[in-house]
Scaffold this motif. Sequence first.
Motif, PDB file in Angstrom:
ATOM      1  N   GLU A  69       0.864  -1.178  -0.064  1.00  0.00           N
ATOM      2  CA  GLU A  69       0.017  -0.149   0.267  1.00  0.00           C
ATOM      3  C   GLU A  69       0.912   1.263  -0.061  1.00  0.00           C
ATOM      4  O   GLU A  69       1.683   0.745   0.437  1.00  0.00           O
ATOM      5  N   ASN A  70       0.269   2.513  -0.030  1.00  0.00           N
ATOM      6  CA  ASN A  70       1.359   3.711  -0.654  1.00  0.00           C
ATOM      7  C   ASN A  70       1.305   3.796   0.926  1.00  0.00           C
ATOM      8  O   ASN A  70       0.136   4.488   1.815  1.00  0.00           O
ATOM      9  N   HIS A  71       2.952   4.464   1.113  1.00  0.00           N
ATOM     10  CA  HIS A  71       2.697   4.594   1.953  1.00  0.00           C
ATOM     11  C   HIS A  71       3.068   3.819   3.652  1.00  0.00           C
ATOM     12  O   HIS A  71       3.191   3.791   5.203  1.00  0.00           O
ATOM     13  N   PHE A  72       2.930   2.047   3.134  1.00  0.00           N
ATOM     14  CA  PHE A  72       2.871   1.071   4.628  1.00  0.00           C
ATOM     15  C   PHE A  72       3.416   0.125   3.625  1.00  0.00           C
ATOM     16  O   PHE A  72       3.254  -0.366   2.649  1.00  0.00           O
ATOM     17  N   GLY A  73       4.225  -0.525   4.903  1.00  0.00           N
ATOM     18  CA  GLY A  73       5.188  -2.014   4.112  1.00  0.00           C
ATOM     19  C   GLY A  73       5.388  -2.744   5.617  1.00  0.00           C
ATOM     20  O   GLY A  73       5.422  -2.665   6.298  1.00  0.00           O
ATOM     21  N   LEU A  74       6.005  -3.330   4.969  1.00  0.00           N
ATOM     22  CA  LEU A  74       6.313  -4.640   5.768  1.00  0.00           C
ATOM     23  C   LEU A  74       8.589  -4.660   6.096  1.00  0.00           C
ATOM     24  O   LEU A  74       8.567  -4.929   4.644  1.00  0.00           O
ATOM     25  N   ILE A  75       8.657  -4.686   6.717  1.00  0.00           N
ATOM     26  CA  ILE A  75       9.976  -5.233   6.629  1.00  0.00           C
ATOM     27  C   ILE A  75      11.428  -6.479   7.537  1.00  0.00           C
ATOM     28  O   ILE A  75      10.133  -5.889   8.721  1.00  0.00           O
ATOM     29  N   GLY A  76      11.941  -7.277   7.217  1.00  0.00           N
ATOM     30  CA  GLY A  76      12.222  -8.336   8.047  1.00  0.00           C
ATOM     31  C   GLY A  76      13.657  -8.060   7.528  1.00  0.00           C
ATOM     32  O   GLY A  76      14.126  -7.742   6.558  1.00  0.00           O
ATOM     33  N   GLU A  77      14.542  -8.242   8.142  1.00  0.00           N
ATOM     34  CA  GLU A  77      16.171  -7.832   8.316  1.00  0.00           C
ATOM     35  C   GLU A  77      16.466  -8.940   9.141  1.00  0.00           C
ATOM     36  O   GLU A  77      15.626  -9.873  10.280  1.00  0.00           O
ATOM     37  N   VAL A  78      18.000  -9.790   9.057  1.00  0.00           N
ATOM     38  CA  VAL A  78      18.917 -10.332   9.501  1.00  0.00           C
ATOM     39  C   VAL A  78      19.740 -10.454  10.028  1.00  0.00           C
ATOM     40  O   VAL A  78      20.950  -9.470   8.971  1.00  0.00           O
ATOM     41  N   ASN A  79      20.289  -9.462  11.299  1.00  0.00           N
ATOM     42  CA  ASN A  79      21.418  -8.780  11.569  1.00  0.00           C
ATOM     43  C   ASN A  79      22.507  -9.084  12.025  1.00  0.00           C
ATOM     44  O   ASN A  79      22.410 -10.195  13.302  1.00  0.00           O
ATOM     45  N   PHE A  80      23.544  -9.066  12.118  1.00  0.00           N
ATOM     46  CA  PHE A  80      24.855  -9.360  13.154  1.00  0.00           C
ATOM     47  C   PHE A  80      24.773  -7.865  13.764  1.00  0.00           C
ATOM     48  O   PHE A  80      25.334  -6.744  13.592  1.00  0.00           O
ATOM     49  N   GLU A  81      24.923  -8.094  15.902  1.00  0.00           N
ATOM     50  CA  GLU A  81      24.790  -6.960  16.462  1.00  0.00           C
ATOM     51  C   GLU A  81      25.773  -6.959  17.346  1.00  0.00           C
ATOM     52  O   GLU A  81      25.563  -8.255  18.018  1.00  0.00           O
ATOM     53  N   GLN A  82      26.722  -6.249  17.826  1.00  0.00           N
ATOM     54  CA  GLN A  82      27.625  -6.136  19.177  1.00  0.00           C
ATOM     55  C   GLN A  82      26.863  -5.900  19.881  1.00  0.00           C
ATOM     56  O   GLN A  82      26.728  -3.438  20.293  1.00  0.00           O
ATOM     57  N   ARG A  83      26.142  -5.448  21.453  1.00  0.00           N
ATOM     58  CA  ARG A  83      25.437  -4.794  22.148  1.00  0.00           C
ATOM     59  C   ARG A  83      26.611  -5.870  23.679  1.00  0.00           C
ATOM     60  O   ARG A  83      27.488  -6.057  23.456  1.00  0.00           O
ATOM     61  N   GLY A  84      25.938  -4.713  24.756  1.00  0.00           N
ATOM     62  CA  GLY A  84      26.882  -5.426  26.039  1.00  0.00           C
ATOM     63  C   GLY A  84      26.807  -4.087  26.952  1.00  0.00           C
ATOM     64  O   GLY A  84      25.814  -3.571  26.930  1.00  0.00           O
ATOM     65  N   TRP A  85      28.058  -3.673  27.813  1.00  0.00           N
ATOM     66  CA  TRP A  85      27.855  -2.857  28.801  1.00  0.00           C
ATOM     67  C   TRP A  85      29.258  -2.179  28.708  1.00  0.00           C
ATOM     68  O   TRP A  85      30.370  -3.015  29.015  1.00  0.00           O
ATOM     69  N   ASN A  86      29.857  -0.991  29.550  1.00  0.00           N
ATOM     70  CA  ASN A  86      30.972  -0.368  29.506  1.00  0.00           C
ATOM     71  C   ASN A  86      30.464   0.270  31.099  1.00  0.00           C
ATOM     72  O   ASN A  86      30.331   1.321  31.575  1.00  0.00           O
ATOM     73  N   GLU A  87      31.738  -0.793  32.107  1.00  0.00           N
ATOM     74  CA  GLU A  87      31.174   0.353  33.537  1.00  0.00           C
ATOM     75  C   GLU A  87      32.299   1.366  33.501  1.00  0.00           C
ATOM     76  O   GLU A  87      33.569   1.549  33.208  1.00  0.00           O
ATOM     77  N   ASN A  88      31.963   2.052  34.289  1.00  0.00           N
ATOM     78  CA  ASN A  88      32.036   3.596  34.498  1.00  0.00           C
ATOM     79  C   ASN A  88      32.856   3.536  35.862  1.00  0.00           C
ATOM     80  O   ASN A  88      31.521   3.275  36.754  1.00  0.00           O
ATOM     81  N   PHE A  89      33.907   4.333  36.309  1.00  0.00           N
ATOM     82  CA  PHE A  89      34.551   3.325  37.942  1.00  0.00           C
ATOM     83  C   PHE A  89      35.045   4.711  37.645  1.00  0.00           C
ATOM     84  O   PHE A  89      35.782   5.262  39.359  1.00  0.00           O
ATOM     85  N   GLU A  90      34.686   5.787  37.245  1.00  0.00           N
ATOM     86  CA  GLU A  90      34.669   7.477  37.479  1.00  0.00           C
ATOM     87  C   GLU A  90      36.523   7.608  37.885  1.00  0.00           C
ATOM     88  O   GLU A  90      36.788   8.196  36.704  1.00  0.00           O
ATOM     89  N   GLU A  91      36.792   7.858  38.956  1.00  0.00           N
ATOM     90  CA  GLU A  91      38.248   8.871  39.639  1.00  0.00           C
ATOM     91  C   GLU A  91      38.623   7.502  39.181  1.00  0.00           C
ATOM     92  O   GLU A  91      39.852   8.170  38.893  1.00  0.00           O
ATOM     93  N   TYR A  92      38.901   6.612  39.576  1.00  0.00           N
ATOM     94  CA  TYR A  92      39.717   4.777  39.432  1.00  0.00           C
ATOM     95  C   TYR A  92      39.517   4.525  37.937  1.00  0.00           C
ATOM     96  O   TYR A  92      39.252   4.505  37.259  1.00  0.00           O
TER      97      TYR A  92
END
Length: 227
Positions: A69-92
């Motif tokens: 339809e005009n203005h509407f569709g569907l998307i499918g993806e297969v992706n590689f992604e790196q997630r995680g976390w980075n700790e903040n030790f402030e002054e240490y």
Amino acid sequence: MRNIRKSILLAIVLAGGSIASTAQTHYASNISIGVKGGADLSRVNFTPSVKQSLALGMNGGVTFRYIEENHFGLIGEVNFEQRGWNENFEEYPYKYTRTLNYIQIPFLAHIYFGRRGKFFFNAGPEVGFLIGESTSANFDYNNLSQIKDFPLRTTYQYQLAAENKVDYGISAGLGGEFNLNRRNSIYIEGRFYYGLGNVLKSGRTENFRGSNSMSVMASIGYWFRVK
């Protein structure tokens, strides 16, 4: 009276045919395939909290888009992604980063406006499969008691592997697409993901009550229209 009825019936038939013809010619559905790549910033929403800054990772994959339809569709993806976390030790001077590698499969509603240049909004569910993880640190996180000046903070996460191999959540993004010609276009997108599952073992009787993944992704992509 009979002639009037015939005329009205003929007018209705002609109008219906005209509307149907217009509907058929108003918009032609299309199918596109593409590729994308970019970077993302992520963290894990721990309960109890862990002091963090955003972890930098990469993403990329293959994409499929169907527009009926005009203005509407569907998307499918297969992706590689790196997630995680980075700790903040402030002054240490300590550093700790956990990187989680996922194959992610989002299924998105695609709403767009414009012709040659398009503005679009994507949103929908996503499932991810953990395929590996790695840790980078400048201290021995397995022997914290031997570090005299280590700050007082939440440390349960150091001993926990990412036990949950499947993550699921909601994605939503905004972007713009520019048509190079009838079959080729390029686009940029910013997308936010919030995980509804836990990354680490979590629950009322566990060290963490929750550990939800969050990420913001920026990517550039290419579409090739095959139909």
